[in-house]
Design an enzyme around this catalytic site. Structure first.
Site, PDB file in Angstrom:
ATOM      1  N   ASP A 104       0.834  -1.208   0.000  1.00 19.85           N
ATOM      2  CA  ASP A 104       0.000   0.000   0.000  1.00 19.85           C
ATOM      3  C   ASP A 104       0.872   1.263   0.000  1.00 19.85           C
ATOM      4  O   ASP A 104       2.019   1.229   0.439  1.00 19.85           O
ATOM      5  CB  ASP A 104      -0.859   0.069   1.275  1.00 19.85           C
ATOM      6  CG  ASP A 104      -1.788  -1.119   1.408  1.00 19.85           C
ATOM      7  OD1 ASP A 104      -2.171  -1.691   0.374  1.00 19.85           O
ATOM      8  OD2 ASP A 104      -2.114  -1.459   2.562  1.00 19.85           O
TER       9      ASP A 104
HETATM   10  N1  URA Z   1      -1.187  -6.058   3.842  1.00 20.91           N
HETATM   11  C1  URA Z   1      -1.639  -4.790   3.912  1.00 20.91           C
HETATM   12  O1  URA Z   1      -2.643  -4.530   4.579  1.00 20.91           O
HETATM   13  N2  URA Z   1      -0.978  -3.838   3.243  1.00 20.91           N
HETATM   14  C2  URA Z   1       0.146  -4.065   2.539  1.00 20.91           C
HETATM   15  O2  URA Z   1       0.712  -3.133   1.965  1.00 20.91           O
HETATM   16  C3  URA Z   1       0.615  -5.375   2.484  1.00 20.91           C
HETATM   17  C4  URA Z   1      -0.064  -6.367   3.154  1.00 20.91           C
END
Ligand code: URA
Length: 240
Positions: A104
């Site tokens: 993310d």
């Molecule tokens: N899980 C998440 O919630 N975000 C990420 O970036 C990777 C795994």
């Protein structure tokens, strides 16, 4: 040496082996000037000329980059909205590399980038069950019951999560927060955040520290290194 056409195409970075088969069946591939639209055709790797949509595909040099993604970058090679993208951080690499899986915008940590489409697809595919290790700093101190739920699986809106490993790495009683070391092998959208939220502990900070046997080590945020040939070999062997 003779090899199947789709294998050679994938090895030259056209796309995954399965998608190469589709290109062949669609009549878009020529070998030495002749259309080959059947599977099972073998080519002489060193000497046969392969074309896709009229373009000769030569040998490519594969690049494998391990990046410490900082927060504030999107995991993409371009963004129509003009936000910063992870590939902006990779300088001095002339090949176009793409992220393997995604982190993310507000997640930091280990991200692999490569132009080896076939290996990328395999690493990202849940079938191969590559472990991903995260440090999730959460609000509150998770109880034994919360950790038990994270380990055994949680019902999210897109189904039950697979069993995971979950351990408390650090407790900060003063701030009423804790860091959980969570190991999963799925890669659903915002999965760690949703899992922690589901057990009553919203994520404050999230960092991926490991992907299979690859670790972040001492790489500072925004820095990257190329994988060693021995690491690339080891990755390939995971899928043989
Ligand atoms: N899980 C998440 O919630 N975000 C990420 O970036 C990777 C795994």
């Amino acid at each position: 040496m003779e090899e199947r056409l789709q294998k050679v195409m994938a090895a030259r970075g056209v796309t995954s082996r399965r998608k190469c088969e589709e290109l062949i069946l669609a009549g878009r591939v020529k070998v030495n000037g002749q259309v080959v639209d059947q599977l099972g055709y073998k080519v002489e790797e060193e000497s046969d000329q392969i074309e896709v949509d009229g373009k000769v595909i030569g040998k490519v040099s594969f690049k494998y980059i391990l990046l410490h993604k900082p927060t504030g970058f999107i995991t993409s090679a371009s963004d129509p909205q003009g936000r910063k993208v992870v590939t902006d951080l990779v300088k001095n690499v002339k090949e176009r590399v793409y992220p393997v899986g995604r982190l993310d915008y507000d997640t930091s940590g280990l991200l692999l980038l490569t132009n080896d489409g076939e290996l990328a697809n395999r690493i990202a595919h849940p079938r191969f069950e590559i472990d991903k290790v995260y440090l999730a700093t959460v609000k509150g101190i998770p109880s034994a019951q919360a950790l038990h739920s994270l380990r055994n699986g949680i019902m999210l809106e897109d189904g039950m999560t697979y069993p995971a490993k979950a351990e408390i790495e650090m407790k900060d009683l003063e701030r009423n927060q804790a860091t959980i070391r969570l190991t999963i092998h799925e890669g659903r959208n915002r999965q760690v955040r949703r899992m922690c939220q589901a057990v009553g502990h919203p994520v404050i900070r999230l960092k991926r520290i490991q992907l299979g046997f690859l670790t972040l080590g001492n790489l500072a945020p925004g820095h990257y290194r190329q994988l060693e040939p021995s690491e690339v070999d080891k990755l390939r062997k995971l899928f043989n």
